[in-house]
Scaffold this motif. Sequence first.
Motif, mmCIF file in Angstrom:
data_model
loop_
_atom_site.group_PDB
_atom_site.id
_atom_site.type_symbol
_atom_site.label_atom_id
_atom_site.label_comp_id
_atom_site.label_asym_id
_atom_site.label_seq_id
_atom_site.Cartn_x
_atom_site.Cartn_y
_atom_site.Cartn_z
ATOM 1 N N GLU A 68 -1.817 -105.909 35.493
ATOM 2 C CA GLU A 68 -2.040 -107.072 34.949
ATOM 3 C C GLU A 68 -3.409 -107.596 35.648
ATOM 4 O O GLU A 68 -3.867 -107.270 36.697
ATOM 5 N N GLU A 69 -4.411 -108.447 34.684
ATOM 6 C CA GLU A 69 -5.614 -108.563 35.214
ATOM 7 C C GLU A 69 -5.596 -109.310 36.645
ATOM 8 O O GLU A 69 -4.526 -110.120 37.046
ATOM 9 N N GLY A 70 -6.733 -109.011 37.167
ATOM 10 C CA GLY A 70 -6.751 -109.740 38.679
ATOM 11 C C GLY A 70 -6.011 -108.767 39.851
ATOM 12 O O GLY A 70 -6.101 -109.175 40.920
ATOM 13 N N SER A 71 -5.299 -107.726 39.441
ATOM 14 C CA SER A 71 -4.592 -107.008 40.295
ATOM 15 C C SER A 71 -5.505 -106.163 41.088
ATOM 16 O O SER A 71 -6.520 -105.595 40.500
ATOM 17 N N TRP A 85 -4.955 -102.798 30.670
ATOM 18 C CA TRP A 85 -5.044 -104.293 31.508
ATOM 19 C C TRP A 85 -4.504 -105.362 30.454
ATOM 20 O O TRP A 85 -4.727 -105.349 29.314
ATOM 21 N N ASP A 87 -3.151 -109.429 29.961
ATOM 22 C CA ASP A 87 -2.961 -110.891 30.554
ATOM 23 C C ASP A 87 -1.557 -111.410 31.181
ATOM 24 O O ASP A 87 -0.728 -110.304 30.962
#
Length: 99
Positions: A68-71, A85, A87
Amino acid sequence: MNSCSGKNLMQQQYVVGIFNLFSLTFITILILGRVGKKSWPELVGVYGQAAAAIIERENKNVNAIVVEEGSFVSGDFRCDRVRVWVDGSGVVTEVPKVG
């Protein structure tokens, strides 16, 4: 040791170093050459789990990991890994690629 033998030793070390460099490059090309497909731009917008299954089917030498994005992930390069990747809805947001 006279200057001739010292020069000869340096030349031998240079040749061995060049040989090792070419050997390593050749081995790397052989390994990467067997990897197959390296990126999947057509999967942007597809659900992550489906994309991961397609990637692993098209390239048997990689493991596709849905992230997941931001991981937080490690920064190392691995020729047997593809990060997919996604959202918050699980949709692929970046081109999955080997690394």
